[in-house]
Design an enzyme around this catalytic site. Structure first.
Site, mmCIF file in Angstrom:
data_model
loop_
_atom_site.group_PDB
_atom_site.id
_atom_site.type_symbol
_atom_site.label_atom_id
_atom_site.label_comp_id
_atom_site.label_asym_id
_atom_site.label_seq_id
_atom_site.Cartn_x
_atom_site.Cartn_y
_atom_site.Cartn_z
ATOM 1 N N GLU A 165 3.041 9.245 9.460
ATOM 2 C CA GLU A 165 2.314 8.618 10.571
ATOM 3 C C GLU A 165 2.666 9.282 11.900
ATOM 4 O O GLU A 165 3.812 9.668 12.130
ATOM 5 C CB GLU A 165 2.666 7.134 10.637
ATOM 6 N N CYS A 177 1.549 2.534 8.107
ATOM 7 C CA CYS A 177 2.680 1.704 8.515
ATOM 8 C C CYS A 177 2.660 0.361 7.786
ATOM 9 O O CYS A 177 2.564 0.309 6.568
ATOM 10 C CB CYS A 177 2.676 1.547 10.030
ATOM 11 N N LYS A 192 -6.588 3.029 11.403
ATOM 12 C CA LYS A 192 -5.802 1.845 11.067
ATOM 13 C C LYS A 192 -6.510 0.576 11.528
ATOM 14 O O LYS A 192 -6.928 0.463 12.680
ATOM 15 C CB LYS A 192 -4.413 1.942 11.711
#
Length: 553
Positions: free
Chosen positions: A305, A426, A369
């Site tokens: 990430e 994440c 995301k």
């Protein structure tokens, strides 16, 4: 002390407790701050059942004490008069449980201490304090159903099981260290997640771990020993099922060889745009390290990430350098910030994304995301303007914060040479049932072949946080019957098969890389993958019936 126990024997909990030993009566007879203090300590002890410790007996003691405290608060009181004292017990228990389990969040406030140190108490104390209200609601609901005998164990499972589900869904949700994780660390026991998911495991964890409370309080041999015997039988049955389900190692996908790059970049001044050339060079050098003798060359490179402190899509030179570092036929899958061109009158929007880059330097696909971290990646709407007026910002220094990808756009990532990829970034990997886009289970849909999770746990250092994150990501693999490929900046990076076996992993806080084959998905998927939390709902309903109709013995 003797006088205290004597007073406790005359406390309201005495009829509920039957012939309970004096120390149990002492616990049930506590009031006020003593009661809340013991509840807090019991909750804190229960956190030892979570990763990386995995001490299941700690949760047994924790919930057993909680039941006895509830006995004292609920006995001989009308249902509505139980609500407040039971709520306070649950809040204090949850406050202790989450404080002990999430203290490592404070590490993130020390990364840029000059800007965020003032907020450390809000993260370490304030968050557990607020989330403890969910447990308060759960204990309060259980108190309304509380009655003598084993039925009160079912009541606790109903109230706290529902509260855990709500904690994972309301106000963006935060299902970290949900109680079912106590059973999810054992490779045999975790196989049940494929059938009932994390929240089903949570109901079982409460029933199993609270059952020993009746050993000291039952007035009849069946009510005294029955719950613990049943809990032992259930645990044994879960283990036998899991051992049978594991079977031989999962096959691998032909023609796929992964290299996960773990650069171990610190979350400090070194990770700045002016250091872009050194950072890109570091990634490329690790990606090009020679393979072990006899091993095939990687077909796919994975970077974690937020791999770059700049927008690589707007930097042709950096993009060309990355492409030049790929061998013919190789593809790169990397975390990266992505910007979307604004419409007239709008500001530039940033996304925390995954990009697919081919050897020609073309970005062929991307994923934005969806589930952003409040205060980490954005400031919640009602607080945004007020906090920015005070000069405050989210942890990740992106102007205005990240924008969330829309649920309609959440999709399977297409990576040449790989099965369809269920992309997560994440902590998106901690949400049960949210790994695959809606409707993906339709017969016309091409099934996902793996879960990809890119993350950056550098914020939390060498604490339980990164280890807890890995454990929860592993559970998603079992629930969905899909292998998990997890690449973390500072670790722990891992390849996990669809039964939850860690095929290969890296150590924490080390610059390294990991080469591994890709395990194949489970053909036909899992029961949880098809029906989601349906089993959990049925288990809650069964516990509710048991709590309402259970005999007072």
């Amino acid at each position: 002390m003797v006088e205290g126990y004597a007073r406790a024997s005359a406390a309201p909990g005495a009829p509920m407790l039957g012939r309970a030993p004096s120390f149990v009566r002492g616990i049930a007879g506590l009031t006020g701050w003593r009661r809340l203090g013991l509840a807090w300590l019991a909750g804190a002890l229960g956190a030892l059942a979570m990763p990386p410790y995995g001490i299941l007996p700690a949760l047994i003691v924790s919930l057993t004490v909680a039941v006895w405290l509830m006995d004292g608060a609920a006995a001989d009181r009308p249902a509505l008069r139980r609500l407040w004292p039971c709520f306070l017990i649950g809040w204090a228990w949850g406050f202790g449980y989450l404080t002990a389990g999430l203290w490592w969040l404070g590490q993130a406030f020390l990364v840029e201490a000059d800007e965020f140190l003032w907020a450390l108490p809000l993260g370490v104390i304030g968050l557990p304090f607020g989330l403890g209200l969910f447990y308060g609601a759960g204990f309060g609901a259980a108190g309304l159903l509380w009655r003598r005998g084993p039925a009160r164990i079912a009541a606790l499972a109903v109230g706290v099981g529902a509260a855990e589900w709500l904690r994972g869904h309301l106000f963006t949700g935060f299902p970290w260290n949900t109680l079912g994780m106590a059973l999810a660390q054992n490779l045999w026991l975790v196989q049940w997640a494929a059938e009932i998911g994390l929240y089903g495991l949570t109901v079982l964890a409460i029933l199993i771990c609270a059952a020993p409370a009746t050993l000291a309080t039952g007035s009849h041999p069946r009510s005294r020993f029955g719950p613990s015997a049943a809990a032992a039988i259930v645990l044994a049955g879960m283990a036998l099922f899991g051992a049978e389900r594991l079977g031989p190692p999962d096959p691998v996908v032909a023609g796929v060889r992964l290299r996960l790059v773990q650069p171990n970049l610190p979350q400090d001044a070194k990770f700045r745009p002016e250091n872009r050339a050194d950072i890109v060079d570091r990634y490329i050098e690790l990606s090009q390290r020679p393979v072990e003798a006899g091993d095939p060359e990687p077909t796919h490179i994975v970077w974690p990430e937020s791999a770059f402190p700049f927008l690589i899509q707007r930097d042709p030179d950096a993009l060309a350098k990355v492409a030049a570092g790929l061998k013919p036929g190789q593809h790169l899958v990397t975390g990266a910030a992505r910007a979307e061109e604004p419409l007239p009158g709008e500001r530039l929007r940033y996304f925390n994304a995954i990009l697919v880059i081919g050897p020609d330097g073309v970005i062929s696909d991307s994923y934005d995301k969806v589930h952003l971290v409040p205060f980490g990646e954005y400031l919640p709407g009602p607080l945004d303007a007020a906090l920015r007026a005070l000069g405050l910002r989210q942890f990740v220094a992106v102007p205005g914060g990240f924008s969330a990808g829309t649920l309609a756009a959440q999709r399977i990532l297409a990576v040449p040479g790989l099965p369809p990829v269920a992309a997560t970034i994440c902590y998106e990997a901690i949400f049960p049932g949210a790994i695959l886009p809606a409707g993906h289970a339709a017969p016309s849909a091409r099934p996902a072949g793996l879960i990809l999770n890119v993350t950056n746990d550098a914020w939390f250092g060498d604490t339980p946080g990164p280890r807890q994150h890995l454990a929860q990501a592993r559970l998603r693999a079992v629930e969905e019957g899909l292998p998990m490929v997890r690449d973390a900046n500072t670790g722990i990076s891992a390849v996990i098969d669809p039964h939850g076996r860690i095929v290969a992993q890296t150590p924490l806080d080390k610059e390294t890389w990991l080469d591994a084959d890709l395990p194949a998905r489970i053909v036909g998927g899992t029961l949880y993958g098809r029906f989601g939390d349906g089993a959990f709902v049925l288990m809650l309903a069964a516990c509710l019936i048991g709590a309402v109709t259970g005999r007072r013995i």
